[in-house]
Write a protein that holds these residues in place. Structure first.
Motif, PDB file in Angstrom:
ATOM      1  N   ALA A  95       0.915  -1.347   0.337  1.00 27.71           N
ATOM      2  CA  ALA A  95      -0.198   0.132   0.318  1.00 27.71           C
ATOM      3  C   ALA A  95       0.737   0.934   0.161  1.00 27.71           C
ATOM      4  CB  ALA A  95      -0.780  -0.315   1.574  1.00 27.71           C
ATOM      5  N   GLU A  96       1.924   1.881   0.555  1.00 26.80           N
ATOM      6  CA  GLU A  96       2.673   2.310   0.999  1.00 26.80           C
ATOM      7  C   GLU A  96       3.306   2.623  -1.236  1.00 26.80           C
ATOM      8  OE1 GLU A  96       6.057   1.238   3.672  1.00 26.80           O
ATOM      9  OE2 GLU A  96       4.476   2.029   5.227  1.00 26.80           O
ATOM     10  N   LEU A  97       4.474   1.788  -0.917  1.00 24.03           N
ATOM     11  CA  LEU A  97       4.107   1.764  -2.428  1.00 24.03           C
ATOM     12  C   LEU A  97       3.465   2.623  -3.659  1.00 24.03           C
ATOM     13  CD1 LEU A  97       7.170  -1.118  -2.679  1.00 24.03           C
ATOM     14  CD2 LEU A  97       7.167   1.186  -2.661  1.00 24.03           C
ATOM     15  N   MET A  98       2.288   1.772  -3.061  1.00 23.86           N
ATOM     16  CA  MET A  98       0.963   2.438  -4.631  1.00 23.86           C
ATOM     17  C   MET A  98       0.575   3.267  -4.224  1.00 23.86           C
ATOM     18  SD  MET A  98      -1.260  -1.468  -4.626  1.00 23.86           S
ATOM     19  CE  MET A  98      -2.010  -1.160  -6.557  1.00 23.86           C
ATOM     20  N   ASP A  99       0.698   3.907  -2.460  1.00 24.73           N
ATOM     21  CA  ASP A  99       0.924   5.011  -2.772  1.00 24.73           C
ATOM     22  C   ASP A  99       1.279   6.183  -3.517  1.00 24.73           C
ATOM     23  OD1 ASP A  99      -1.852   4.452  -0.844  1.00 24.73           O
ATOM     24  OD2 ASP A  99      -0.912   5.082   0.419  1.00 24.73           O
ATOM     25  N   GLN A 100       2.242   5.669  -3.505  1.00 20.77           N
ATOM     26  CA  GLN A 100       3.813   6.989  -3.739  1.00 20.77           C
ATOM     27  C   GLN A 100       3.537   6.628  -5.627  1.00 20.77           C
ATOM     28  OE1 GLN A 100       7.050   5.463  -2.419  1.00 20.77           O
ATOM     29  NE2 GLN A 100       5.940   5.445  -0.058  1.00 20.77           N
ATOM     30  N   GLY A 101       2.017   5.778  -6.248  1.00 22.52           N
ATOM     31  CA  GLY A 101       2.569   5.650  -7.317  1.00 22.52           C
ATOM     32  C   GLY A 101       3.914   4.269  -7.744  1.00 22.52           C
ATOM     33  N   ARG A 102       4.115   4.153  -7.025  1.00 22.89           N
ATOM     34  CA  ARG A 102       5.203   2.056  -7.364  1.00 22.89           C
ATOM     35  C   ARG A 102       4.432   0.955  -7.860  1.00 22.89           C
ATOM     36  NH1 ARG A 102       9.012   4.080  -3.241  1.00 22.89           N
ATOM     37  NH2 ARG A 102      10.402   2.466  -3.744  1.00 22.89           N
ATOM     38  N   ARG A 103       3.158   1.639  -8.213  1.00 19.85           N
ATOM     39  CA  ARG A 103       2.934  -0.101  -8.937  1.00 19.85           C
ATOM     40  C   ARG A 103       3.201  -0.897  -9.100  1.00 19.85           C
ATOM     41  NH1 ARG A 103      -2.033   2.821  -7.717  1.00 19.85           N
ATOM     42  NH2 ARG A 103      -2.455   4.260  -8.466  1.00 19.85           N
ATOM     43  N   LEU A 104       3.937  -1.199 -10.102  1.00 22.87           N
ATOM     44  CA  LEU A 104       4.771  -1.890 -11.147  1.00 22.87           C
ATOM     45  C   LEU A 104       6.447  -2.818  -9.651  1.00 22.87           C
ATOM     46  CD1 LEU A 104       5.577  -1.205 -14.531  1.00 22.87           C
ATOM     47  CD2 LEU A 104       3.292  -3.072 -13.482  1.00 22.87           C
ATOM     48  N   GLU A 105       6.711  -1.701  -9.133  1.00 24.17           N
ATOM     49  CA  GLU A 105       6.983  -2.054  -8.030  1.00 24.17           C
ATOM     50  C   GLU A 105       6.658  -2.724  -7.051  1.00 24.17           C
ATOM     51  OE1 GLU A 105      10.654   0.137  -5.007  1.00 24.17           O
ATOM     52  OE2 GLU A 105       9.813   1.546  -6.665  1.00 24.17           O
TER      53      GLU A 105
END
Length: 106
Positions: free
Chosen positions: A43-53
Motif C-alpha cells: 500500500a505504501e508503494l502504491m500510494d507513491q505511484g510505484r505500482r509495478l515495484e
C-alpha cells in the motif's frame, strides 16, 4: 480433527502454462507470505505511484523458487528485480495464478 499451523502454511508448488508454445512455469510459493505486513508495504508503494515495484516486491515475497533461467541457462533467483524484468502482463499472470491456487473458490 486439528490441523497444525505448519500444515496450513507449508510452501505450495504450481505449474502454469505460459505463451503459445506449450511452455510452463513452475513456482513454489509461501502461502503465509501474504499478510498484514506485506499489505502495508504494498500500500505504501502504491500510494507513491510505484505500482509495478509494489507488485514485483510482493511476488518476490511470495515466490520461494521457480524454474526461470537467463539466456545462458543459468537459474535466476525470484528477486523483485528479476520479477520486475518480466513486465506487467507476466507479473499479473503469475499473481493471478498464485491467487487462483490460494483461493480457488473466490
Amino acid at each position: 480433527m486439528p490441523i497444525s499451523i505448519t500444515a496450513l502454511t507449508k510452501p505450495r508448488t504450481i505449474t502454469i502454462p505460459v505463451g503459445s508454445e506449450g511452455d510452463t512455469l513452475t513456482i513454489t510459493y509461501n502461502p503465509a507470505a501474504f499478510g498484514p505486513e506485506m499489505e502495508r508495504r504494498e500500500a505504501e508503494l502504491m500510494d507513491q505511484g510505484r505500482r509495478l515495484e509494489a507488485m514485483a516486491q510482493s511476488l518476490a515475497a511470495f515466490i520461494e523458487d521457480w524454474d526461470v533461467v537467463d539466456e545462458k541457462g543459468k537459474p535466476l533467483k525470484p528477486t523483485a528485480e528479476n520479477i520486475g524484468r518480466l513486465g506487467l502482463s507476466v507479473m499479473a499472470f503469475i499473481r493471478d495464478a498464485i491467487f487462483e491456487d490460494l483461493l480457488p473458490n473466490r
